[in-house]
Design an enzyme around this catalytic site. Structure first.
Site, mmCIF file in Angstrom:
data_model
loop_
_atom_site.group_PDB
_atom_site.id
_atom_site.type_symbol
_atom_site.label_atom_id
_atom_site.label_comp_id
_atom_site.label_asym_id
_atom_site.label_seq_id
_atom_site.Cartn_x
_atom_site.Cartn_y
_atom_site.Cartn_z
ATOM 1 N N CYS A 150 0.848 -1.198 0.000
ATOM 2 C CA CYS A 150 0.000 0.000 0.000
ATOM 3 C C CYS A 150 0.875 1.236 0.000
ATOM 4 O O CYS A 150 1.908 1.260 0.658
ATOM 5 C CB CYS A 150 -0.854 0.054 1.268
ATOM 6 S SG CYS A 150 -2.139 -1.159 1.288
ATOM 7 N N GLU A 184 1.350 -4.374 -5.438
ATOM 8 C CA GLU A 184 0.188 -5.242 -5.242
ATOM 9 C C GLU A 184 -1.010 -4.675 -5.992
ATOM 10 O O GLU A 184 -1.195 -3.469 -6.051
ATOM 11 C CB GLU A 184 -0.101 -5.299 -3.734
ATOM 12 C CG GLU A 184 -1.041 -6.400 -3.307
ATOM 13 C CD GLU A 184 -1.326 -6.317 -1.806
ATOM 14 O OE1 GLU A 184 -0.380 -6.473 -1.010
ATOM 15 O OE2 GLU A 184 -2.487 -6.076 -1.443
HETATM 16 N N1 ACO Z 1 -5.047 14.331 -10.421
HETATM 17 C C1 ACO Z 1 -4.375 13.999 -11.558
HETATM 18 N N2 ACO Z 1 -3.180 13.368 -11.567
HETATM 19 C C2 ACO Z 1 -2.642 13.034 -10.375
HETATM 20 C C3 ACO Z 1 -3.277 13.358 -9.154
HETATM 21 C C4 ACO Z 1 -4.533 14.039 -9.214
HETATM 22 N N3 ACO Z 1 -5.182 14.387 -8.091
HETATM 23 N N4 ACO Z 1 -2.502 12.933 -8.146
HETATM 24 C C5 ACO Z 1 -1.426 12.358 -8.714
HETATM 25 N N5 ACO Z 1 -1.506 12.422 -10.064
HETATM 26 C C6 ACO Z 1 -0.555 11.855 -11.023
HETATM 27 C C7 ACO Z 1 0.225 12.894 -11.761
HETATM 28 O O1 ACO Z 1 0.607 12.355 -13.001
HETATM 29 C C8 ACO Z 1 1.421 13.043 -10.870
HETATM 30 O O2 ACO Z 1 2.552 13.481 -11.542
HETATM 31 P P1 ACO Z 1 2.739 15.056 -11.901
HETATM 32 O O3 ACO Z 1 2.375 15.855 -10.674
HETATM 33 O O4 ACO Z 1 4.180 15.128 -12.279
HETATM 34 O O5 ACO Z 1 1.807 15.307 -13.041
HETATM 35 C C9 ACO Z 1 1.666 11.631 -10.416
HETATM 36 O O6 ACO Z 1 0.372 11.057 -10.323
HETATM 37 C C10 ACO Z 1 2.370 11.472 -9.088
HETATM 38 O O7 ACO Z 1 2.299 12.630 -8.323
HETATM 39 P P2 ACO Z 1 3.056 12.712 -6.927
HETATM 40 O O8 ACO Z 1 2.974 14.126 -6.459
HETATM 41 O O9 ACO Z 1 4.404 12.103 -7.028
HETATM 42 O O10 ACO Z 1 2.169 11.729 -6.056
HETATM 43 P P3 ACO Z 1 1.403 12.013 -4.679
HETATM 44 O O11 ACO Z 1 2.378 12.396 -3.617
HETATM 45 O O12 ACO Z 1 0.249 12.893 -4.877
HETATM 46 O O13 ACO Z 1 0.954 10.524 -4.321
HETATM 47 C C11 ACO Z 1 -0.599 8.743 -4.370
HETATM 48 C C12 ACO Z 1 0.283 9.671 -5.207
HETATM 49 C C13 ACO Z 1 0.272 8.019 -3.329
HETATM 50 C C14 ACO Z 1 -1.222 7.697 -5.254
HETATM 51 C C15 ACO Z 1 -1.660 9.637 -3.663
HETATM 52 O O14 ACO Z 1 -2.527 10.145 -4.636
HETATM 53 C C16 ACO Z 1 -2.480 8.920 -2.604
HETATM 54 O O15 ACO Z 1 -2.016 8.726 -1.490
HETATM 55 N N6 ACO Z 1 -3.739 8.554 -2.933
HETATM 56 C C17 ACO Z 1 -4.642 7.923 -1.982
HETATM 57 C C18 ACO Z 1 -4.219 6.501 -1.688
HETATM 58 C C19 ACO Z 1 -4.045 5.679 -2.958
HETATM 59 O O16 ACO Z 1 -4.867 5.673 -3.842
HETATM 60 N N7 ACO Z 1 -2.917 4.933 -3.008
HETATM 61 C C20 ACO Z 1 -2.608 4.017 -4.087
HETATM 62 C C21 ACO Z 1 -3.399 2.759 -3.916
HETATM 63 S S1 ACO Z 1 -2.760 1.426 -4.883
HETATM 64 C C22 ACO Z 1 -1.586 0.662 -3.881
HETATM 65 O O17 ACO Z 1 -1.482 1.012 -2.727
HETATM 66 C C23 ACO Z 1 -0.704 -0.455 -4.463
#
Ligand code: ACO
Ligand code: ZN
Length: 281
Positions: A150, A184
């Site tokens: 996760c 995962e």
């Molecule tokens: N809208 C559009 N694109 C997005 C968004 C958004 N809200 N958030 C992230 N992205 C995309 C973009 O492409 C971004 O890159 P960019 O800013 O260069 O365009 C890229 O994802 C990654 O951005 P980061 O800033 O590096 O990622 P962030 O720190 O926001 O973390 C994460 C990404 C961990 C998925 C976060 O959104 C999160 O915690 N979400 C809730 C929990 C979740 O869904 N976790 C993944 C579940 S799957 C698993 O755990 C295996």
């Protein structure tokens, strides 16, 4: 009406307080029943214990002597630190983290035995302590070559590159283990976007620098990204042709440049020279 009642019961905790932030939650999380009549919970940002009342937290903060996650600091670069927490040695912390994380993770079941997991906690550090910005969990032993179970960036810290840092970090650990890894499944929408972005940038950077032919196997050995994820990524970028029963990478420099531009910013880099870590045994 019944259905509506059931539905409103679904999201129990609406907001949490954590460190400097008050954060609105996204999903249901199965806190112990005595917490379910609370709209708001107060978390100690260091040990992640949670309480129903602000005064309880204030009292707790006077006694709690943690200033960073329990466990070993395995990476430090500037104000960024990464801590490794063994779920077996720090069971309560692991459980608290799972309760907290589930508030932002939809289709994940996080309540396996925390004993079986390591937690990698990313912190921004200042003179008040090390403040968690996000984390990922990893099974100590994965049959399916999962290198991440996760991943979460806490909402106030999202879209700043921490997610891609955490993903990069998970692959650096895999490289040190000499194994390929994959996250995962299922991935959330945001998880898929972040992984797609990471895979795209890493692969395009290599293809851009590399002279001559390169195979998916070689790319996988260099990056610790599982071959299947490489194939899917390159296919979606239309960089794969199928010739004589074989997948061939066709990396036209102009096409690479166009994709690299579209892939956006690289984000925070993991400085491998600052990672002090040996694989779990
Ligand atoms: N809208 C559009 N694109 C997005 C968004 C958004 N809200 N958030 C992230 N992205 C995309 C973009 O492409 C971004 O890159 P960019 O800013 O260069 O365009 C890229 O994802 C990654 O951005 P980061 O800033 O590096 O990622 P962030 O720190 O926001 O973390 C994460 C990404 C961990 C998925 C976060 O959104 C999160 O915690 N979400 C809730 C929990 C979740 O869904 N976790 C993944 C579940 S799957 C698993 O755990 C295996
Ligand atoms: Zn505490």
């Amino acid at each position: 009406l019944r259905e509506h009642e059931e539905f409103t019961k679904v999201k129990n905790i609406a907001t949490i307080e954590l460190g400097r932030y008050e954060i609105e939650t996204w999903y249901f999380s199965p806190f112990p029943p005595e917490y379910n009549d609370s709209l708001k919970l107060y978390f100690c940002e260091f040990c992640l214990n949670f309480m129903k009342r602000k005064e309880q937290l204030q009292r707790h903060m006077r006694k709690c002597d943690l200033k960073h996650p329990p466990g070993d600091e395995i990476y430090r670069s500037g104000t960024l630190s990464m801590f490794e927490v063994d779920g077996k040695k720090n069971k309560v912390y692991g459980q608290n983290l799972c309760y907290l994380a589930k508030l932002f993770l939809d289709h994940k079941t996080l309540y396996y035995d925390v004993d079986l997991f390591l937690f990698y906690i990313l912190c921004e550090c200042d003179d008040r302590g090390c403040h968690m910005v996000g984390y990922f969990s990893k099974e100590k032993h994965s049959e399916e070559s999962y290198n991440l179970a996760c991943i979460l960036t806490l909402p106030p810290y999202q879209r700043k590159g921490y997610g891609k840092f955490l993903i990069a970090f998970s692959y650096e650990l895999s490289k040190k283990e000499g194994k390929v890894g994959t996250p995962e499944r299922p991935l959330s929408d945001l998880g898929l976007l972040s992984y797609r972005g990471y895979w795209t940038r890493v692969l395009l950077d290599i293809l851009k620098k590399h002279k001559g032919n390169i195979s998916i196997k070689e790319l996988s050995d260099m990056t610790a990204i599982k071959a299947e994820d490489i194939l899917n990524t390159l296919q979606s970028l239309e960089l794969i042709q199928y010739r004589k029963g074989q997948h061939v990478i066709c990396a036209d420099p102009k096409v690479l440049d166009r994709h690299l531009k579209a892939a956006g910013r690289g984000g925070l880099e993991v400085d491998v020279s600052k990672l002090i870590w040996t694989p779990y045994k």
